[in-house]
Design a protein around this motif. Structure first.
Motif, PDB file in Angstrom:
ATOM      1  N   GLY A 178      -5.340  16.131  -1.249  1.00  0.00           N
ATOM      2  CA  GLY A 178      -4.770  16.517  -2.537  1.00  0.00           C
ATOM      3  C   GLY A 178      -4.819  15.387  -3.551  1.00  0.00           C
ATOM      4  N   ALA A 179      -5.536  14.327  -3.207  1.00  0.00           N
ATOM      5  CA  ALA A 179      -5.644  13.168  -4.102  1.00  0.00           C
ATOM      6  C   ALA A 179      -6.510  13.520  -5.305  1.00  0.00           C
ATOM      7  CB  ALA A 179      -6.269  11.996  -3.356  1.00  0.00           C
ATOM      8  N   ALA A 180      -6.312  12.789  -6.368  1.00  0.00           N
ATOM      9  CA  ALA A 180      -7.139  12.949  -7.554  1.00  0.00           C
ATOM     10  C   ALA A 180      -8.444  12.181  -7.353  1.00  0.00           C
ATOM     11  CB  ALA A 180      -6.412  12.412  -8.773  1.00  0.00           C
ATOM     12  N   LEU A 181      -9.507  12.723  -7.902  1.00  0.00           N
ATOM     13  CA  LEU A 181     -10.787  12.040  -7.822  1.00  0.00           C
ATOM     14  C   LEU A 181     -10.762  10.850  -8.760  1.00  0.00           C
ATOM     15  CD1 LEU A 181     -13.695  11.837  -6.869  1.00  0.00           C
ATOM     16  CD2 LEU A 181     -14.343  13.388  -8.711  1.00  0.00           C
ATOM     17  N   ASP A 182     -10.940   9.676  -8.211  1.00  0.00           N
ATOM     18  CA  ASP A 182     -11.022   8.474  -9.022  1.00  0.00           C
ATOM     19  C   ASP A 182     -11.950   7.486  -8.326  1.00  0.00           C
ATOM     20  OD1 ASP A 182      -9.525   7.327  -6.968  1.00  0.00           O
ATOM     21  OD2 ASP A 182      -7.716   7.089  -8.158  1.00  0.00           O
ATOM     22  N   GLU A 183     -12.237   6.410  -9.021  1.00  0.00           N
ATOM     23  CA  GLU A 183     -13.154   5.405  -8.473  1.00  0.00           C
ATOM     24  C   GLU A 183     -12.630   4.799  -7.182  1.00  0.00           C
ATOM     25  OE1 GLU A 183     -14.569   2.385 -11.111  1.00  0.00           O
ATOM     26  OE2 GLU A 183     -14.944   3.830 -12.703  1.00  0.00           O
ATOM     27  N   ARG A 184     -11.323   4.703  -7.051  1.00  0.00           N
ATOM     28  CA  ARG A 184     -10.728   4.098  -5.860  1.00  0.00           C
ATOM     29  C   ARG A 184     -11.090   4.902  -4.617  1.00  0.00           C
ATOM     30  NH1 ARG A 184      -4.663   4.424  -4.302  1.00  0.00           N
ATOM     31  NH2 ARG A 184      -5.245   6.475  -5.004  1.00  0.00           N
ATOM     32  N   MET A 241       0.851  -1.171   0.000  1.00  0.00           N
ATOM     33  CA  MET A 241       0.000   0.000   0.000  1.00  0.00           C
ATOM     34  C   MET A 241       0.899   1.238   0.000  1.00  0.00           C
ATOM     35  SD  MET A 241      -2.994   1.030   2.711  1.00  0.00           S
ATOM     36  CE  MET A 241      -3.767  -0.542   2.510  1.00  0.00           C
ATOM     37  N   SER A 242       0.559   2.198  -0.811  1.00  0.00           N
ATOM     38  CA  SER A 242       1.390   3.393  -0.932  1.00  0.00           C
ATOM     39  C   SER A 242       1.105   4.390   0.194  1.00  0.00           C
ATOM     40  CB  SER A 242       1.121   4.061  -2.286  1.00  0.00           C
ATOM     41  OG  SER A 242      -0.157   4.659  -2.290  1.00  0.00           O
ATOM     42  N   ASP A 243       1.997   5.349   0.334  1.00  0.00           N
ATOM     43  CA  ASP A 243       1.792   6.409   1.325  1.00  0.00           C
ATOM     44  C   ASP A 243       0.527   7.194   1.020  1.00  0.00           C
ATOM     45  OD1 ASP A 243       4.098   5.699   2.655  1.00  0.00           O
ATOM     46  OD2 ASP A 243       5.333   7.223   1.677  1.00  0.00           O
ATOM     47  N   GLN A 244       0.229   7.394  -0.269  1.00  0.00           N
ATOM     48  CA  GLN A 244      -0.994   8.113  -0.668  1.00  0.00           C
ATOM     49  C   GLN A 244      -2.228   7.340  -0.210  1.00  0.00           C
ATOM     50  OE1 GLN A 244      -1.183  11.096  -1.930  1.00  0.00           O
ATOM     51  NE2 GLN A 244      -3.296  11.215  -2.546  1.00  0.00           N
ATOM     52  N   ASP A 245      -2.210   6.016  -0.357  1.00  0.00           N
ATOM     53  CA  ASP A 245      -3.333   5.188   0.089  1.00  0.00           C
ATOM     54  C   ASP A 245      -3.517   5.301   1.601  1.00  0.00           C
ATOM     55  OD1 ASP A 245      -3.799   4.334  -2.486  1.00  0.00           O
ATOM     56  OD2 ASP A 245      -2.852   2.375  -2.209  1.00  0.00           O
ATOM     57  N   ASP A 246      -2.415   5.277   2.324  1.00  0.00           N
ATOM     58  CA  ASP A 246      -2.489   5.420   3.780  1.00  0.00           C
ATOM     59  C   ASP A 246      -3.087   6.766   4.163  1.00  0.00           C
ATOM     60  OD1 ASP A 246      -1.360   2.923   4.166  1.00  0.00           O
ATOM     61  OD2 ASP A 246       0.664   3.710   4.488  1.00  0.00           O
ATOM     62  N   LEU A 247      -2.657   7.823   3.467  1.00  0.00           N
ATOM     63  CA  LEU A 247      -3.173   9.166   3.726  1.00  0.00           C
ATOM     64  C   LEU A 247      -4.674   9.240   3.447  1.00  0.00           C
ATOM     65  CD1 LEU A 247      -2.603  12.198   4.338  1.00  0.00           C
ATOM     66  CD2 LEU A 247      -2.157  12.470   1.891  1.00  0.00           C
ATOM     67  N   ILE A 248      -5.099   8.652   2.342  1.00  0.00           N
ATOM     68  CA  ILE A 248      -6.522   8.662   1.978  1.00  0.00           C
ATOM     69  C   ILE A 248      -7.339   7.875   2.993  1.00  0.00           C
ATOM     70  CG2 ILE A 248      -8.189   7.843   0.259  1.00  0.00           C
ATOM     71  CD1 ILE A 248      -6.035   8.549  -1.880  1.00  0.00           C
ATOM     72  N   ARG A 249      -6.878   6.694   3.376  1.00  0.00           N
ATOM     73  CA  ARG A 249      -7.598   5.887   4.367  1.00  0.00           C
ATOM     74  C   ARG A 249      -7.716   6.623   5.704  1.00  0.00           C
ATOM     75  NH1 ARG A 249      -8.793   0.675   3.270  1.00  0.00           N
ATOM     76  NH2 ARG A 249      -7.828  -0.244   1.455  1.00  0.00           N
ATOM     77  N   ALA A 250      -6.641   7.266   6.130  1.00  0.00           N
ATOM     78  CA  ALA A 250      -6.666   8.015   7.390  1.00  0.00           C
ATOM     79  C   ALA A 250      -7.636   9.187   7.296  1.00  0.00           C
ATOM     80  CB  ALA A 250      -5.268   8.507   7.734  1.00  0.00           C
ATOM     81  N   ALA A 251      -7.635   9.886   6.165  1.00  0.00           N
ATOM     82  CA  ALA A 251      -8.541  11.025   5.983  1.00  0.00           C
ATOM     83  C   ALA A 251     -10.000  10.570   5.974  1.00  0.00           C
ATOM     84  CB  ALA A 251      -8.205  11.768   4.691  1.00  0.00           C
ATOM     85  N   ILE A 252     -10.279   9.451   5.321  1.00  0.00           N
ATOM     86  CA  ILE A 252     -11.641   8.914   5.307  1.00  0.00           C
ATOM     87  C   ILE A 252     -12.048   8.514   6.722  1.00  0.00           C
ATOM     88  CG2 ILE A 252     -13.108   7.007   4.530  1.00  0.00           C
ATOM     89  CD1 ILE A 252     -11.534   7.074   1.867  1.00  0.00           C
TER      90      ILE A 252
END
Length: 65
Positions: free
Chosen positions: A39-45, A1-12
Motif C-alpha cells: 500500500g506504499a506510494a510509488l516514489d524513488e525510495r 527506520m519507520s514501520d513502513q520502511d520495514d514493511l517495504i524492505r520485507a516485501a521486497i
C-alpha cells in the motif's frame, strides 16, 4: 527506520526470494506487486530499495516503466 520502511524492505525481500534464479526482473511488474502488497506510494525510495536489494542478490532489474 519507520514501520513502513520495514514493511517495504520485507516485501521486497519476499518478492526477490520468490524470483530466486532469475537473472533479470521487471521493474514495472515488481513495483506493481510491491504497491499491492504494501500500500506504499510509488516514489524513488521504493525503486531505489528494489534496485539495491536486487543488486545484492546478483539480479538485474529491467527499467521497463
Amino acid at each position: 527506520m519507520s514501520d513502513q520502511d520495514d514493511l517495504i524492505r520485507a516485501a521486497i525481500g519476499r518478492l526477490l526470494a520468490d524470483k530466486t534464479g532469475a537473472a533479470v526482473i521487471s521493474m514495472r511488474e515488481s513495483v506493481t506487486e510491491l504497491l499491492a502488497l504494501t500500500g506504499a506510494a510509488l516514489d524513488e525510495r521504493l525503486q531505489d530499495l528494489l534496485l539495491e536489494m536486487a543488486e545484492v542478490r546478483g539480479m538485474m532489474v529491467a527499467l521497463d516503466f
